[in-house]
Design a protein around this motif. Structure first.
Motif, PDB file in Angstrom:
ATOM      1  N   GLU A   6       0.838  -1.200   0.000  1.00 27.26           N
ATOM      2  CA  GLU A   6       0.000   0.000   0.000  1.00 27.26           C
ATOM      3  C   GLU A   6       0.872   1.248   0.000  1.00 27.26           C
ATOM      4  OE1 GLU A   6      -2.372  -2.652   3.109  1.00 27.26           O
ATOM      5  OE2 GLU A   6      -0.265  -2.118   2.795  1.00 27.26           O
ATOM      6  N   TRP A  36     -10.322  -3.082   0.649  1.00 26.60           N
ATOM      7  CA  TRP A  36      -9.695  -2.347   1.744  1.00 26.60           C
ATOM      8  C   TRP A  36     -10.482  -2.529   3.048  1.00 26.60           C
ATOM      9  CZ3 TRP A  36      -5.216   0.357   0.826  1.00 26.60           C
ATOM     10  CH2 TRP A  36      -4.899   0.612  -0.512  1.00 26.60           C
ATOM     11  N   TYR A  37      -9.743  -2.759   4.107  1.00 21.54           N
ATOM     12  CA  TYR A  37     -10.257  -2.673   5.459  1.00 21.54           C
ATOM     13  C   TYR A  37      -9.589  -1.468   6.122  1.00 21.54           C
ATOM     14  CZ  TYR A  37     -12.382  -7.351   5.924  1.00 21.54           C
ATOM     15  OH  TYR A  37     -13.178  -8.458   5.816  1.00 21.54           O
ATOM     16  N   ARG A  38     -10.149  -1.078   7.236  1.00 22.32           N
ATOM     17  CA  ARG A  38      -9.480  -0.101   8.084  1.00 22.32           C
ATOM     18  C   ARG A  38      -9.683  -0.465   9.538  1.00 22.32           C
ATOM     19  NH1 ARG A  38     -13.204   5.318   7.029  1.00 22.32           N
ATOM     20  NH2 ARG A  38     -15.083   4.602   8.115  1.00 22.32           N
ATOM     21  N   ARG A  45     -12.108  -3.838  13.298  1.00 21.16           N
ATOM     22  CA  ARG A  45     -11.762  -3.700  11.894  1.00 21.16           C
ATOM     23  C   ARG A  45     -13.033  -3.582  11.061  1.00 21.16           C
ATOM     24  NH1 ARG A  45      -8.617  -8.623   9.169  1.00 21.16           N
ATOM     25  NH2 ARG A  45     -10.687  -9.523   9.482  1.00 21.16           N
ATOM     26  N   VAL A  48     -14.140  -1.579   4.257  1.00 20.10           N
ATOM     27  CA  VAL A  48     -14.416  -0.272   3.684  1.00 20.10           C
ATOM     28  C   VAL A  48     -14.959  -0.392   2.267  1.00 20.10           C
ATOM     29  CG1 VAL A  48     -13.396   1.925   2.978  1.00 20.10           C
ATOM     30  CG2 VAL A  48     -12.653   0.828   5.102  1.00 20.10           C
ATOM     31  N   ASP A  89     -12.566   9.001   9.817  1.00 17.18           N
ATOM     32  CA  ASP A  89     -11.927   8.138   8.820  1.00 17.18           C
ATOM     33  C   ASP A  89     -10.486   7.801   9.203  1.00 17.18           C
ATOM     34  OD1 ASP A  89     -13.567  10.070   6.308  1.00 17.18           O
ATOM     35  OD2 ASP A  89     -14.135   8.062   6.980  1.00 17.18           O
ATOM     36  N   TYR A  93      -5.249   1.699   7.109  1.00 18.80           N
ATOM     37  CA  TYR A  93      -5.976   1.076   5.996  1.00 18.80           C
ATOM     38  C   TYR A  93      -5.147  -0.081   5.442  1.00 18.80           C
ATOM     39  CZ  TYR A  93      -9.421   4.812   5.978  1.00 18.80           C
ATOM     40  OH  TYR A  93     -10.439   5.664   6.340  1.00 18.80           O
ATOM     41  N   CYS A  95      -4.964  -3.223   2.604  1.00 18.38           N
ATOM     42  CA  CYS A  95      -5.397  -3.818   1.349  1.00 18.38           C
ATOM     43  C   CYS A  95      -5.425  -5.330   1.506  1.00 18.38           C
ATOM     44  CB  CYS A  95      -4.401  -3.409   0.269  1.00 18.38           C
ATOM     45  SG  CYS A  95      -4.562  -4.228  -1.314  1.00 18.38           S
TER      46      CYS A  95
END
Length: 116
Positions: A6, A36-38, A45, A48, A89, A93, A95
């Motif tokens: 990323e 994508w997670y965040r 978790r 996204v 936000d 993040y 991937c």
């Protein structure tokens, strides 16, 4: 094996934009969907955005209308365009890449910080 790297995180003011990239290398033929997670400190978790090999996309309700996921198959890269960013936000993040078996591959994460 597949490697996911990323880039594009950083510090931005609320209302600003960032674009994250995730470049895949290795046995990329095994990858179909990506996304994508965040994860924010002290929070669970959150998924996204997700994009299939055919280009179908899904988003978390919290980012719909503000984030756009896309993929460039020629570059083996997916992107997350994040607009109208909010302090909530702020997160790391990650991937990921799915194989036919499971969500098998993960990037190392990139920090996104949105200041108010």
């Amino acid at each position: 094996q597949v490697q996911l790297v990323e880039s594009g995180g950083g510090l931005v003011q609320a209302g600003g934009s960032l674009r994250l990239s995730c470049a895949a290398s290795g046995r990329i033929f095994s990858i179909n969907a990506m996304g994508w997670y965040r994860q924010a400190p002290g929070k669970q978790r959150e998924l996204v955005a997700h994009i299939t090999s055919g280009g179908r996309t899904d988003y978390a309700d919290s980012v719909k209308g503000r984030f756009t996921i896309s993929r460039d198959n020629a570059k083996n890269t997916i992107y997350l365009q994040m607009n109208s960013l909010k302090p909530e936000d702020t997160a790391v993040y990650y991937c990921y890449g799915d194989t036919a078996r499971d969500r098998d591959y993960w990037g190392q994460g990139t920090q996104v910080t949105v200041s108010s």
